[in-house]
Design an enzyme around this catalytic site. Structure first.
Site: not given
Ligand SMILES: NC(=O)c1ccc[n+]([C@@H]2O[C@H](COP(=O)([O-])OP(=O)(O)OC[C@H]3O[C@@H](n4cnc5c(N)ncnc54)[C@H](OP(=O)(O)O)[C@@H]3O)[C@@H](O)[C@H]2O)c1
Length: 351
Positions: A147, A240
């Site tokens: 980001c 950011h």
């Molecule tokens: N948060 C940000 O601002 C941000 C910024 C840039 C990039 N990202 C990237 O975006 C992605 C998501 O981030 P997030 O913050 O939203 O993470 P998060 O809140 O931890 O959500 C992760 C999601 O993935 C699912 N999941 C986890 N393990 C899984 C599996 N083995 N099979 C299927 N589904 C699975 C979870 O499902 P359950 O709820 O069922 O566990 C949940 O829906 C990551 O790769 C992160 O690095 C995030």
């Protein structure tokens, strides 16, 4: 026009929820499926999701969460907000099964045949999708970038196009929303600055060269500049801020640099798309801005606000850029199956 059914993988997470908010009223897409891990599968979305901001769209709250399995999820277009460990396996599985995956995860960003897209900056990089046929995929994977790297690359794109970026020093002040939910513990971040974000500086130091690089056959020739990055987490909710000092192949005068920034409109392919802001970049003359509190909503969160453009005593120019974590994700509108996928861009922001 009939809306295209789309699925969201990782729909219960922080990024998945942002996809849902942005796609809920989208004129081109219809949220047909929400998928997550075994923890959530088979349950009602509204029951398993800790909704973070605003109100959960009713039509999604009642949907049953499915497993992230290409045999179960049928939509041709898939937005992936998966945890990196799951994305590594699942995104290729969907691509092999003929789906187009638009991913937030870091896994495939630097792969030679995977476009790392900010639609306004490098829409042409989507041509790399053709090279993914060599993997035996009938679908494909398109990724967005880190980001803070996206904020910086948007602000630098016009300057790089006009003057040739060669050296970049930057420091970020990154909002807590970028850490997902529950994210950084409140006692760690309130009234504090944390001068470290895991794996952030390497992303800032490698992804921009690909984004600002040129399509050369079946790969991207990276833009020839070096980056030194400092990443900081600050107690800001959204937005950011990136402060930068840059050196160019041809040193621009201050008016030339400001004119290049003001005149830039980004790739023509993006103009007029539903989520695209009227202006991808705005240059403010207010020397106290950009500020997250005042500028985070610019262009419905899609416009990068640039300010404090001035000459630098060591490099050529310095400037500040800010935006609400605009993952500026590309979405597919039109897919001509099976052999020649064509993707028309529709940027949406997640935060
Ligand atoms: N948060 C940000 O601002 C941000 C910024 C840039 C990039 N990202 C990237 O975006 C992605 C998501 O981030 P997030 O913050 O939203 O993470 P998060 O809140 O931890 O959500 C992760 C999601 O993935 C699912 N999941 C986890 N393990 C899984 C599996 N083995 N099979 C299927 N589904 C699975 C979870 O499902 P359950 O709820 O069922 O566990 C949940 O829906 C990551 O790769 C992160 O690095 C995030």
């Amino acid at each position: 026009m009939t809306s295209l059914p789309v699925a969201i993988l990782g729909a219960t997470g922080a990024v998945g929820q942002t996809f849902i908010r942005l796609l809920a009223d989208h004129p081109w897409f219809r949220i047909a499926e929400v998928a997550a891990s075994e923890r959530s599968a088979g349950k009602r979305y509204g029951d398993v999701t800790k909704w973070i901001e605003g109100t959960m769209p009713e039509e999604v709250a009642g949907m049953e969460v499915t497993l992230c399995d290409p045999a179960t999820v049928r939509s041709p277009l898939v937005f992936s907000a998966l945890d990196a460990s799951a994305a590594a396996v699942l995104e290729p599985a969907f691509a092999a099964d003929g789906r187009f995956v638009l991913s937030n995860a870091k896994n495939f960003r630097m792969e030679r045949d995977v476009p790392l897209v900010i639609p306004e900056v490098n829409a042409s990089h989507l041509a790399l999708l053709d090279a993914q046929r060599a993997r035996g995929w009938t679908g494909g994977v398109v990724t967005n970038a880190n980001c803070a790297a996206t904020v910086a690359a948007m602000a630098l794109a016009p300057l790089h196009e006009a003057f040739g970026l060669r050296e970049l020093f930057l420091a970020t002040m990154q909002a807590v929303s970028g850490a997902g939910y529950p994210g950084v513990p409140s006692l760690d971040i309130l009234g504090n600055v944390i001068p470290f974000i895991g794996d952030e500086e390497p992303k800032l130091e490698r992804e921009m060269q690909k984004m600002l690089g040129a399509l050369a056959g079946d790969a991207i020739a990276p833009a020839p500049f070096v980056v030194s990055a400092h990443a900081n987490r600050v107690p800001v909710e959204h937005g950011h801020t990136v402060v930068m000092s840059a050196r160019f192949a041809r040193k621009p005068s201050l008016p030339e640099a400001i004119e290049a920034l003001r005149a830039w409109r980004g790739a023509a392919a993006v103009h007029g798309l539903p989520s695209a802001p009227a202006l991808p970049l705005v240059v403010t003359d207010d020397e106290s801005r950009p500020q997250p509190r005042r500028d985070v909503g610019a262009g419905r969160g899609m416009t990068v606000t640039v300010g404090r453009v001035r000459t630098d005593a060591i490099f050529d120019l310095k400037l500040v850029a800010m935006c609400t974590t605009p993952f500026a994700m590309s979405s597919a509108l039109r897919i001509d199956p099976p052999a020649a996928p064509r993707i028309v861009l529709c940027p949406i922001a997640t935060s």
